[in-house]
Scaffold this motif. Structure first.
Motif, short mmCIF file in Angstrom:
data_model
loop_
_atom_site.label_atom_id
_atom_site.label_comp_id
_atom_site.label_asym_id
_atom_site.label_seq_id
_atom_site.Cartn_x
_atom_site.Cartn_y
_atom_site.Cartn_z
N ILE A 178 -5.80 8.87 5.76
CA ILE A 178 -4.79 8.16 4.98
C ILE A 178 -3.78 7.54 5.91
O ILE A 178 -3.09 8.25 6.65
N PRO A 179 -3.62 6.21 5.92
CA PRO A 179 -2.59 5.60 6.75
C PRO A 179 -1.21 6.07 6.33
O PRO A 179 -0.92 6.24 5.15
N ARG A 210 0.13 8.95 6.88
CA ARG A 210 0.13 10.36 6.47
C ARG A 210 1.30 11.07 7.12
O ARG A 210 1.52 10.93 8.32
N PRO A 252 0.79 -1.24 0.00
CA PRO A 252 0.00 0.00 0.00
C PRO A 252 0.82 1.29 0.00
O PRO A 252 0.25 2.37 -0.15
N TYR A 277 0.48 3.81 -2.95
CA TYR A 277 -0.86 4.34 -3.10
C TYR A 277 -1.18 5.34 -1.98
O TYR A 277 -1.93 6.30 -2.20
N HIS A 278 -0.63 5.12 -0.79
CA HIS A 278 -0.78 6.11 0.27
C HIS A 278 -0.10 7.41 -0.11
O HIS A 278 -0.65 8.50 0.09
N ARG A 279 1.11 7.32 -0.66
CA ARG A 279 1.81 8.53 -1.09
C ARG A 279 1.03 9.25 -2.19
O ARG A 279 0.96 10.48 -2.22
#
Length: 345
Positions: A325-326, A328, A196, A199-201
């Motif tokens: 958002i994880p 962050r 992930p 996609y978090h970025r």
């Protein structure tokens, strides 16, 4: 803010095999008058027909492939195009590729270059025309599930980054996996596409870009300036609407007076608010009772929500999304806005 529409714009067209590619692959596979070629899109077959290579368009799907195998020689080259990104039933479509392709043949797939798009924050290329964006790692897994193996990959130039995949049957040992595939696998793993992280970025980068556009629009509004976008009306309107600014689309044309006349925006609201039609206002088709908060009372003349007010609401919504958002980055917040003459809260 006004956005001038220049007509329909295709943001991210799928690439088509150019004449040069047809010549290269024809030489590599020794294609000639007796070697059939097939494609799911008839528009890509012209360069092969120009070389007197028998080429025909075929439908997708396993059942269609089995029927074609009974009636026609199987194609040595199958141009699958953006099938991995657009097929409504991908399992059936890939089963059809497996069944239709001749032994020793090559299937050519085109997929969006997800790694490059994430790195460049090209979320403007997202659209319903290409509903799926598989990474090369995911594409390999999907192909492997249907007895197909990726053995070569190359980058394609164009409006948006794309990759061209050359694929063979699993049992075909005459085409070893090239170093370009191995290098691409490692690059995607290093970029975090296997988990992930990437996609978090990307989610944070998209939120920051939206806030930057909103900051620009609010700054222009406070200074009494008008922001106009020309050439890509639909894309610009989508981006502006994502900021919460709710732009008013307009189509520019020349006023009467002939050559050298002054350009004006069609559909511009009257200077007299009372002259506006009920239910329609400067905020565009979304203005009206029950559509946007703060656009006026039902049945009367409507005015758009003040930009600072809508900007503040959009910034608050974006800040809430950022908090979800994880991973962050600490200290990242949405900017806040205030009306002229007031102090920031």
């Amino acid at each position: 803010m006004q956005l001038a529409s220049g007509g329909a714009v295709i943001r991210d067209p799928a690439p088509r095999p150019a004449d040069g590619f047809a010549g290269i692959i024809a030489t590599r596979l020794r294609l000639g008058p007796g070697t059939p070629v097939a494609a799911f899109d008839a528009a890509v077959l012209a360069p092969f027909r120009d070389r007197d290579i028998p080429a025909q368009a075929v439908p997708t799907g396993a059942l269609s492939a089995l029927r074609l195998r009974e009636a026609l020689p199987p194609p040595v080259l199958l141009l699958a195009g953006p099938l991995l990104a657009t097929a409504p039933d991908l399992a059936d479509a890939l089963a059809g590729v497996r069944a239709l392709l001749a032994p020793g043949g090559v299937a050519v797939f085109d997929i969006p270059d997800l790694m490059a798009r994430l790195a460049a924050n090209r979320f403007d290329l997202l659209g319903h025309a290409v509903p799926a964006l598989p990474s090369l790692l995911v594409a390999e897994m999907l192909l492997w599930q249907h007895g197909l193996v990726l053995f070569e990959v190359r980058s394609l130039p164009g409006p948006g980054p794309w990759l061209r995949l050359l694929v063979r049957h699993e049992e075909d040992a005459t085409k070893p996996v090239a170093g370009t595939v191995l290098m691409r696998r490692e690059a995607e793993r290093a970029a975090g596409l296997e988990g992930p992280a990437a996609y978090h970025r990307a989610a944070v980068a998209v939120a920051e870009a939206r806030l930057a556009v909103l900051d620009l629009l609010v700054g222009a509004r406070r200074e009494g300036r008008v922001v106009a976008g020309y050439g890509a009306g639909s894309a610009a309107a989508t981006l502006a609407a994502a900021t919460g600014a709710w732009p008013r689309p307009a189509r520019l044309h020349r006023a009467s007076g002939g050559r050298g006349g002054r350009a004006r925006a069609a559909g511009q609201p009257s200077a007299d608010p009372a002259a506006r039609r009920p239910g329609r206002g400067a905020a565009g088709p979304d203005a009206g009772a029950g559509r946007h908060p703060g656009t006026g009372s039902a049945g009367g003349a409507h005015s758009p929500m003040p930009l600072e007010r809508s900007a503040g609401a959009a910034a608050a919504r974006t800040d809430n999304r950022l908090s979800e958002i994880p991973g962050r980055p600490s200290g990242l917040r949405a900017v806040t806005f205030h009306s002229p003459g007031t102090k920031p809260g």
